[in-house]
Design a protein around this motif. Structure first.
Motif, PDB file in Angstrom:
ATOM      1  N   ARG A  64       0.844  -1.204   0.000  1.00 40.34           N
ATOM      2  CA  ARG A  64       0.000   0.000   0.000  1.00 40.34           C
ATOM      3  C   ARG A  64       0.877   1.250   0.000  1.00 40.34           C
ATOM      4  O   ARG A  64       0.578   2.230  -0.686  1.00 40.34           O
ATOM      5  CB  ARG A  64      -0.924  -0.007   1.220  1.00 40.34           C
ATOM      6  CG  ARG A  64      -1.878   1.188   1.257  1.00 40.34           C
ATOM      7  CD  ARG A  64      -2.763   1.176   2.490  1.00 40.34           C
ATOM      8  NE  ARG A  64      -3.577   2.387   2.547  1.00 40.34           N
ATOM      9  CZ  ARG A  64      -4.887   2.437   2.371  1.00 40.34           C
ATOM     10  NH1 ARG A  64      -5.560   1.332   2.097  1.00 40.34           N
ATOM     11  NH2 ARG A  64      -5.545   3.584   2.457  1.00 40.34           N
ATOM     12  N   ALA A  65       1.963   1.216   0.772  1.00 36.07           N
ATOM     13  CA  ALA A  65       2.871   2.361   0.821  1.00 36.07           C
ATOM     14  C   ALA A  65       3.494   2.621  -0.549  1.00 36.07           C
ATOM     15  O   ALA A  65       3.587   3.767  -1.004  1.00 36.07           O
ATOM     16  CB  ALA A  65       3.954   2.112   1.864  1.00 36.07           C
ATOM     17  N   LYS A  66       3.909   1.558  -1.220  1.00 38.35           N
ATOM     18  CA  LYS A  66       4.524   1.719  -2.543  1.00 38.35           C
ATOM     19  C   LYS A  66       3.524   2.242  -3.570  1.00 38.35           C
ATOM     20  O   LYS A  66       3.891   2.987  -4.491  1.00 38.35           O
ATOM     21  CB  LYS A  66       5.101   0.380  -3.006  1.00 38.35           C
ATOM     22  CG  LYS A  66       6.354  -0.042  -2.251  1.00 38.35           C
ATOM     23  CD  LYS A  66       6.903  -1.366  -2.783  1.00 38.35           C
ATOM     24  CE  LYS A  66       8.207  -1.739  -2.071  1.00 38.35           C
ATOM     25  NZ  LYS A  66       8.765  -3.021  -2.560  1.00 38.35           N
ATOM     26  N   SER A  67       2.266   1.875  -3.394  1.00 37.21           N
ATOM     27  CA  SER A  67       1.246   2.323  -4.354  1.00 37.21           C
ATOM     28  C   SER A  67       1.096   3.842  -4.346  1.00 37.21           C
ATOM     29  O   SER A  67       0.717   4.444  -5.353  1.00 37.21           O
ATOM     30  CB  SER A  67      -0.099   1.662  -4.036  1.00 37.21           C
ATOM     31  OG  SER A  67      -0.634   2.163  -2.816  1.00 37.21           O
ATOM     32  N   TYR A  68       1.409   4.466  -3.212  1.00 40.64           N
ATOM     33  CA  TYR A  68       1.287   5.930  -3.131  1.00 40.64           C
ATOM     34  C   TYR A  68       2.312   6.604  -4.036  1.00 40.64           C
ATOM     35  O   TYR A  68       1.987   7.522  -4.797  1.00 40.64           O
ATOM     36  CB  TYR A  68       1.475   6.394  -1.681  1.00 40.64           C
ATOM     37  CG  TYR A  68       1.303   7.890  -1.512  1.00 40.64           C
ATOM     38  CD1 TYR A  68       0.040   8.449  -1.379  1.00 40.64           C
ATOM     39  CD2 TYR A  68       2.404   8.748  -1.513  1.00 40.64           C
ATOM     40  CE1 TYR A  68      -0.128   9.824  -1.243  1.00 40.64           C
ATOM     41  CE2 TYR A  68       2.252  10.115  -1.378  1.00 40.64           C
ATOM     42  CZ  TYR A  68       0.984  10.651  -1.243  1.00 40.64           C
ATOM     43  OH  TYR A  68       0.826  12.009  -1.125  1.00 40.64           O
ATOM     44  N   LEU A  69       3.560   6.149  -3.976  1.00 39.75           N
ATOM     45  CA  LEU A  69       4.606   6.780  -4.786  1.00 39.75           C
ATOM     46  C   LEU A  69       4.529   6.377  -6.259  1.00 39.75           C
ATOM     47  O   LEU A  69       5.128   7.030  -7.119  1.00 39.75           O
ATOM     48  CB  LEU A  69       5.987   6.426  -4.225  1.00 39.75           C
ATOM     49  CG  LEU A  69       6.339   7.042  -2.856  1.00 39.75           C
ATOM     50  CD1 LEU A  69       7.747   6.656  -2.448  1.00 39.75           C
ATOM     51  CD2 LEU A  69       6.197   8.557  -2.877  1.00 39.75           C
ATOM     52  N   LYS A  70       3.806   5.308  -6.543  1.00 40.10           N
ATOM     53  CA  LYS A  70       3.656   4.892  -7.944  1.00 40.10           C
ATOM     54  C   LYS A  70       2.504   5.610  -8.639  1.00 40.10           C
ATOM     55  O   LYS A  70       2.367   5.537  -9.860  1.00 40.10           O
ATOM     56  CB  LYS A  70       3.438   3.375  -8.011  1.00 40.10           C
ATOM     57  CG  LYS A  70       4.687   2.578  -7.644  1.00 40.10           C
ATOM     58  CD  LYS A  70       4.414   1.082  -7.623  1.00 40.10           C
ATOM     59  CE  LYS A  70       5.670   0.303  -7.227  1.00 40.10           C
ATOM     60  NZ  LYS A  70       5.416  -1.156  -7.124  1.00 40.10           N
ATOM     61  N   ASP A  71       1.686   6.295  -7.853  1.00 43.67           N
ATOM     62  CA  ASP A  71       0.547   7.033  -8.413  1.00 43.67           C
ATOM     63  C   ASP A  71       0.978   8.471  -8.685  1.00 43.67           C
ATOM     64  O   ASP A  71       1.248   9.238  -7.753  1.00 43.67           O
ATOM     65  CB  ASP A  71      -0.618   6.996  -7.421  1.00 43.67           C
ATOM     66  CG  ASP A  71      -1.909   7.553  -8.022  1.00 43.67           C
ATOM     67  OD1 ASP A  71      -1.822   8.382  -8.952  1.00 43.67           O
ATOM     68  OD2 ASP A  71      -2.990   7.166  -7.547  1.00 43.67           O
ATOM     69  N   GLN A  72       1.040   8.851  -9.958  1.00 46.29           N
ATOM     70  CA  GLN A  72       1.517  10.184 -10.325  1.00 46.29           C
ATOM     71  C   GLN A  72       0.621  11.282  -9.762  1.00 46.29           C
ATOM     72  O   GLN A  72       1.100  12.369  -9.416  1.00 46.29           O
ATOM     73  CB  GLN A  72       1.589  10.308 -11.858  1.00 46.29           C
ATOM     74  CG  GLN A  72       2.266  11.586 -12.344  1.00 46.29           C
ATOM     75  CD  GLN A  72       3.703  11.726 -11.859  1.00 46.29           C
ATOM     76  OE1 GLN A  72       4.460  10.758 -11.858  1.00 46.29           O
ATOM     77  NE2 GLN A  72       4.082  12.923 -11.427  1.00 46.29           N
ATOM     78  N   ALA A  73      -0.657  11.001  -9.631  1.00 43.41           N
ATOM     79  CA  ALA A  73      -1.580  12.007  -9.085  1.00 43.41           C
ATOM     80  C   ALA A  73      -1.225  12.339  -7.638  1.00 43.41           C
ATOM     81  O   ALA A  73      -1.284  13.508  -7.222  1.00 43.41           O
ATOM     82  CB  ALA A  73      -3.018  11.497  -9.174  1.00 43.41           C
ATOM     83  N   ASP A  74      -0.833  11.319  -6.881  1.00 42.75           N
ATOM     84  CA  ASP A  74      -0.425  11.558  -5.491  1.00 42.75           C
ATOM     85  C   ASP A  74       0.874  12.357  -5.431  1.00 42.75           C
ATOM     86  O   ASP A  74       1.028  13.268  -4.604  1.00 42.75           O
ATOM     87  CB  ASP A  74      -0.252  10.226  -4.754  1.00 42.75           C
ATOM     88  CG  ASP A  74      -1.586   9.547  -4.467  1.00 42.75           C
ATOM     89  OD1 ASP A  74      -2.610  10.257  -4.419  1.00 42.75           O
ATOM     90  OD2 ASP A  74      -1.603   8.314  -4.292  1.00 42.75           O
TER      91      ASP A  74
END
Length: 695
Positions: A64-74
């Motif tokens: 879940r933590a990695k998904s944040y940095l992989k989302d360009q919108a975030d």
């Protein structure tokens, strides 16, 4: 200091998850993460993923933590908020201030007081509450390699360990470069708004023969330090909680607390005690002494220490403790004798009135003997005091205690010697004028003298009242020699602080361009104080102030420290406004004011940080934190929407004042009062402070 490795060892998962969230919040002391860098980054990123529609159930969920940095919108949302990072929060407490931020360090000064200059200039955030979560992973601090850092500072330093770790979590090199460039561009060494927001306060102070407007702003570093201290079980500081609406719109610290912000809580703690009057003492006990003063819990503790019930390690500590306890005992003995002293004052002031018959030989002697012969009453007073000890079940063990006989007698000797001293002679060469305002009632004064402190009124507010009084008075008299109200002494008879919320006035329409109801601003709870005060104001002028009594009454301001000011009730028949040109005459009046109140004196010892503040308060319970003025963040400059030609942003300065009981003021004497009790404005290139004035 907590260590993350210890938190990770907690077996109960619910407790572990709650602790993991708490230790990485801005209101917590920095946690040591050495050896657990990956877990720390995981928690920080998951804090930013946590939202209403998708709550995070496991702060250690790496995917879940990695998904944040992989989302360009975030990533874009995080980058967009960097330009709203600040050192001082312009949106506190009014989130209607918008599109403004402030990054600055206080100007250099040699003065001693508490401001953010003693702390690391940490960054906070204040903007749109909808994107609050995107700042958490960048700003929330922790300890790494013995330094307080956050992801923002580590990226700024281009730390290879953390850049590699961020890359492992999905922040590629291109994104890292963009983040670094954004930080360099959006976080300069200092930045100030071009205009003053209509929702920001402005205060006027004299400055270079004109006026300067100052906008107070809160320091993120100080607010965070207060929150950390409030949660430190070892801290002996006292705190109170205030509730703020729209917390996430105010800032990241306020948002993380749900708007429940801490502030130091140090009220004057004075209440009217009618039982301490001479008449009440006679009616209640038939005695001329206030026995409670030498038999209460406080004095029992003092006497216990004096007989060695709490042994100390070395001779130096014992001598220091004995000196402190003896001084407290001396004060309580003086308060025990106060009804008798007041009776002597009354009979001295009205010698032609028929004197009452007193059946107590000691009282007769005290009232009839010349003051110079008071020391001859030591033996009788010593016997009377030990008899009082003997008659009370809590103090009976102290009566004629071998370790107390000499020390008690010594304090009685000291009190009688002070009473027998001849009055100070008037210094005719330095004729000065004073206004004495007594028993004024204040309703709903602002008890939060600064965002960091609840207690005594702000000293700048008291000075502002005096200065406003001067301006209004000079307008009325239109004299060739204007009057300057230069300094003040402040006495509080009663204080009652309560938390309340007042209904605000409607100030806008619910809908534009159509008929609609008016709506009110958000109602915010406040801590307000009802006070009864005395104020002594020194007047500098070649003209006589006593010639303008009617103008003085007419010019009295209707507001004091944000509250409404009223004269004493007519039924009380108090002459609330008097003028004096003699120090001796004024002091003769002042030394007889009620003993239940408290004078607020300037203190020579001033703290420069919260640890020193805690030490000073613990060392002497009469030391009281007060708001003493402002520490400028910039040199005065022209700014749009300023109410004067020059404007400056400043942060509140905290200092120490000393509470003095009127009996202590009496014994210290006239010259000590006029040398030490008065406060005056002192402005420098970096500060605007209300300080002790000895001129």
């Amino acid at each position: 200091m907590k260590k993350l490795c210890d938190v990770l060892q907690i077996e109960d998962n619910t407790e572990k998850q709650a602790t993991l969230k708490k230790v990485f919040m801005p209101y917590s002391a920095c946690i040591d993460i050495d050896g657990c860098e990956k877990e720390a980054l995981t928690v920080l990123l998951n804090l930013s993923t946590h939202r209403k529609g998708s709550p995070c159930g496991d702060w250690l969920d790496i995917e879940r933590a990695k998904s944040y940095l992989k989302d360009q919108a975030d990533i874009d949302a995080s980058l967009a908020e960097i330009k709203w990072f600040h050192t001082h929060n312009l949106k506190f407490p009014d989130c209607r201030v918008k599109e403004q931020r402030l990054i600055a360090k206080p100007l250099s000064t040699s003065e001693s007081f508490i401001s953010s200059v003693s702390l690391d200039q940490g960054l906070g955030w204040a903007h749109n509450s909808a994107v609050y979560r995107h700042t958490l992973w960048l700003l929330n601090s922790f300890n790494w390699q013995s330094e307080s850092v956050n992801i923002l500072s580590l990226v700024q330093e281009e730390n290879p360990v953390w850049l590699e770790l961020l890359q492992e979590f999905g922040l590629n090199i291109k994104q890292q470069d963009l983040l670094l460039k954004t930080i360099e561009l959006q976080i300069p060494a200092s930045t100030f708004p071009d205009s003053v927001s209509p929702y920001s306060k402005q205060l006027r102070f004299p400055w270079n023969n004109d006026y300067l407007s100052v906008t107070p702003v809160v320091s993120h570093a100080i607010q965070r330090e207060i929150e950390v201290k409030a949660r430190d079980k070892a801290s002996k500081l006292s705190f109170v909680t205030s509730a703020l609406p729209n917390s996430a719109s105010i800032g990241n610290l306020c948002g993380s607390l749900g708007g429940y912000m801490k502030a130091l809580n140090y009220p004057l703690d004075v209440k009217s005690v009618a039982e301490q009057t001479l008449a009440a003492s006679r009616n209640k006990s038939g005695k001329y002494f206030d026995d409670f003063q030498v038999t209460n819990y406080k004095i029992c503790q003092v006497l216990n220490r004096l007989i060695g019930a709490e042994p100390l390690k070395n001779q130096k500590q014992r001598e220091k403790a004995r000196k402190v306890q003896s001084k407290i005992l001396r004060k309580q003995i003086a308060l025990w004798m106060l009804p008798l002293i007041e009776l002597r004052d009354i009979e001295d002031a009205e010698p032609h009135n028929q004197q009452l018959e007193h059946d107590d030989p000691l009282v007769k002697s005290f009232l009839s003997l010349p003051e110079s012969e008071f020391p001859s009453l030591v033996h009788e007073l010593n016997q009377r005091l030990h008899f009082v000890f003997q008659e009370n079940k809590f103090t009976a063990k102290f009566a004629y205690h071998p370790k107390l006989i000499q020390v008690v007698k010594a304090q009685i000797v000291w009190v009688l010697e002070q009473l027998s001293k001849p009055s100070d002679h008037e210094d005719a060469a330095r004729e000065q004028q004073y206004i004495y305002l007594s028993s004024l009632r204040v309703q709903d004064a602002v008890a939060m003298s600064s965002p960091y402190l609840c207690g005594a009124p702000s000293l700048t507010a008291i000075w502002g009242f005096m200065h406003h009084y001067q301006r209004e008075f000079n307008k009325l008299v239109n004299s060739d020699s204007p009057f300057e109200f230069s300094r003040f002494a402040f006495y509080v008879r009663t204080e009652n602080i309560q938390s309340t919320a007042k209904l605000t006035e409607p100030n806008s329409l619910a809908k534009s361009r159509t008929l609609s109801n008016a709506k009110r601003p958000t109602i915010r709870s406040e801590r307000l104080a009802d006070l009864e005060i005395d104020l002594v104001i020194r007047v500098d002028s070649d003209s006589r102030i006593s010639d303008f009594l009617s103008e003085l009454r007419a010019a009295l301001p209707a507001a004091f420290a944000g509250g409404a000011l009223y004269q004493p009730l007519i039924l009380s028949q108090i002459d609330w406004l008097r003028t004096f040109s003699s120090k001796s005459e004024l002091f003769h009046v002042l030394k007889g004011i009620p003993a239940y109140g408290s004078w607020l004196y300037p203190s020579e010892k001033q703290p420069t940080n919260f640890n020193e503040l805690e030490h000073l308060i613990t060392e002497d319970a009469d030391n009281l934190p007060v708001s003493i003025g402002y520490h400028l963040l910039e040199h005065p400059t022209e700014r749009e929407n300023s109410i004067t030609d020059c404007h400056a942003y400043a942060e509140n300065a905290l200092g120490i004042a000393k509470r003095l009981n009127p009996i202590e003021v009496r014994f210290s004497g006239r010259d000590h009062f006029f040398d030490n009790a008065f406060w005056a404005l002192e402005s420098t290139s970096a500060t605007i402070l209300i300080k002790n004035d000895r001129n």
